[in-house]
Scaffold this motif. Sequence first.
Motif, PDB file in Angstrom:
ATOM      1  N   ASP A 177     142.340 -38.728  86.812  1.00 26.47           N
ATOM      2  CA  ASP A 177     143.815 -38.438  85.882  1.00 26.47           C
ATOM      3  C   ASP A 177     142.875 -37.999  84.879  1.00 26.47           C
ATOM      4  O   ASP A 177     141.958 -37.949  83.889  1.00 26.47           O
ATOM      5  CB  ASP A 177     144.328 -39.663  84.985  1.00 26.47           C
TER       6      ASP A 177
ATOM      7  N   ASP B  79     143.491 -34.447  81.856  1.00 26.38           N
ATOM      8  CA  ASP B  79     144.233 -34.077  81.063  1.00 26.38           C
ATOM      9  C   ASP B  79     143.468 -33.180  79.865  1.00 26.38           C
ATOM     10  O   ASP B  79     142.667 -33.099  79.505  1.00 26.38           O
ATOM     11  CB  ASP B  79     145.014 -34.812  79.744  1.00 26.38           C
TER      12      ASP B  79
ATOM     13  N   PHE C  29     145.980 -27.763  81.767  1.00 29.93           N
ATOM     14  CA  PHE C  29     145.184 -27.862  82.801  1.00 29.93           C
ATOM     15  C   PHE C  29     145.688 -29.245  82.419  1.00 29.93           C
ATOM     16  O   PHE C  29     144.814 -30.457  82.620  1.00 29.93           O
ATOM     17  CB  PHE C  29     144.627 -27.244  83.591  1.00 29.93           C
TER      18      PHE C  29
ATOM     19  N   TYR D 211     146.180 -32.670  85.892  1.00 26.01           N
ATOM     20  CA  TYR D 211     146.295 -33.047  86.877  1.00 26.01           C
ATOM     21  C   TYR D 211     146.321 -35.148  87.219  1.00 26.01           C
ATOM     22  O   TYR D 211     145.379 -35.473  87.054  1.00 26.01           O
ATOM     23  CB  TYR D 211     145.152 -32.822  88.186  1.00 26.01           C
ATOM     24  N   GLU D 212     146.770 -35.523  88.764  1.00 26.40           N
ATOM     25  CA  GLU D 212     146.804 -36.657  88.661  1.00 26.40           C
ATOM     26  C   GLU D 212     146.567 -36.983  90.375  1.00 26.40           C
ATOM     27  O   GLU D 212     147.938 -36.470  91.546  1.00 26.40           O
ATOM     28  CB  GLU D 212     147.994 -37.420  88.324  1.00 26.40           C
TER      29      GLU D 212
ATOM     30  N   ALA E  83     141.012 -36.869  94.714  1.00 27.54           N
ATOM     31  CA  ALA E  83     140.256 -35.528  94.718  1.00 27.54           C
ATOM     32  C   ALA E  83     138.472 -36.508  94.994  1.00 27.54           C
ATOM     33  O   ALA E  83     138.351 -37.054  95.348  1.00 27.54           O
ATOM     34  CB  ALA E  83     140.102 -34.916  93.600  1.00 27.54           C
TER      35      ALA E  83
ATOM     36  N   CYS F 266     134.444 -34.174  90.967  1.00 25.65           N
ATOM     37  CA  CYS F 266     135.673 -32.437  89.615  1.00 25.65           C
ATOM     38  C   CYS F 266     134.263 -32.299  88.906  1.00 25.65           C
ATOM     39  O   CYS F 266     133.121 -33.131  88.455  1.00 25.65           O
ATOM     40  CB  CYS F 266     136.172 -33.611  88.272  1.00 25.65           C
TER      41      CYS F 266
ATOM     42  N   LYS G   3     140.110 -31.098  95.886  1.00 23.14           N
ATOM     43  CA  LYS G   3     141.089 -32.135  96.574  1.00 23.14           C
ATOM     44  C   LYS G   3     141.088 -33.496  97.597  1.00 23.14           C
ATOM     45  O   LYS G   3     139.506 -32.739  98.259  1.00 23.14           O
ATOM     46  CB  LYS G   3     142.569 -31.304  96.849  1.00 23.14           C
TER      47      LYS G   3
ATOM     48  N   VAL H 230     141.017 -26.360  92.892  1.00 24.43           N
ATOM     49  CA  VAL H 230     141.602 -26.336  91.599  1.00 24.43           C
ATOM     50  C   VAL H 230     140.425 -25.320  90.555  1.00 24.43           C
ATOM     51  O   VAL H 230     139.348 -26.287  90.444  1.00 24.43           O
ATOM     52  CB  VAL H 230     142.513 -27.392  90.779  1.00 24.43           C
TER      53      VAL H 230
END
Length: 306
Positions: free
Chosen positions: A181, A183, A187, A189-190, A193, A196, A227, A253
């Motif tokens: 998650d 935040d 941007f 995203y949840e 993946a 990151c 992803k 992303v």
Amino acid sequence: MTRRQRARLIYNPSAGKEALRNQLPDLLDILERGGLEVSCAMTRGANDASVAARQASLEHFDYVIAAGGDGTINEVVNGLSDMEYRPTLGVLPAGTTNDLARALCLPRDLKKACEIIVGRHAMPMDVGRIGDGYFINIAGCGRLTELTYEVPSKLKTHLGQLAYYVKGLEKLPGLKSIHLDIDSPDFAYEGKAMLCLIANSNSVGGFEKLAPNAKLHDGLFDVILVKQLSLPELVTLARLALKGQHVNSDRVVYFQTETLTISSPDLVELNLDGEFGGHLPQRFHCLKHHMKVLVAEPEGTKLLDR
């Protein structure tokens, strides 16, 4: 009489292939002839470099020179970043990957790197903050990011960067995605993946185009989220990353932000500059121009203009 500027050289004797230990007398001679009054602190265990850097700050040294790999530099940055007075950072890249040195266009030749230090040309540099800690190159989560601190020191000493590829091949079949998650003001995203990466510089794990738009002085992180994908897709993506073309993939992303929060229902470990950095959840903040770092004068101008 003009006071000679003082430098504290903090060095890891086992960094890279232990070339630093053998060259140390010559390096000290270059620094002294360049007008610096140099004293040394050798690291013997975890956090020694942080303690030595903090002491150098308290004693108001003009420069702190981190000699070793990205792990040593990370410790030095952590030692300095909380201090009200922060000496200018010099870097002697004696490690395996040397991401910060790559991002700063510093030579791997330690004697040439010393010549840059005595040139005393400084540029501002951002520092990433996470909780009570700091990082200079990269914060990452996901199984693949754990490679850097799982590779044994002896293997890195004998094989250099090849040690990471050996370990990577060993782990590829067992790679699994994690739930993240994310935040930020820029941007959100949840979902699943593979990894990151929160990059402060353009060089990550020796890949100099992994975060192609990253700058060390722009006050922004470059965040790369991969992803969920299959093993063949992962291999293809790694090949694209060598050319900086991975950011165009629909499985990636890529965005910039000053601050972000990452959490997960899974137990997810963090990698900070190649070392274990705790677990999620965490909040990340980019501290713009938090330190100064020594670079070659023409290259420093290019870095600021880039």
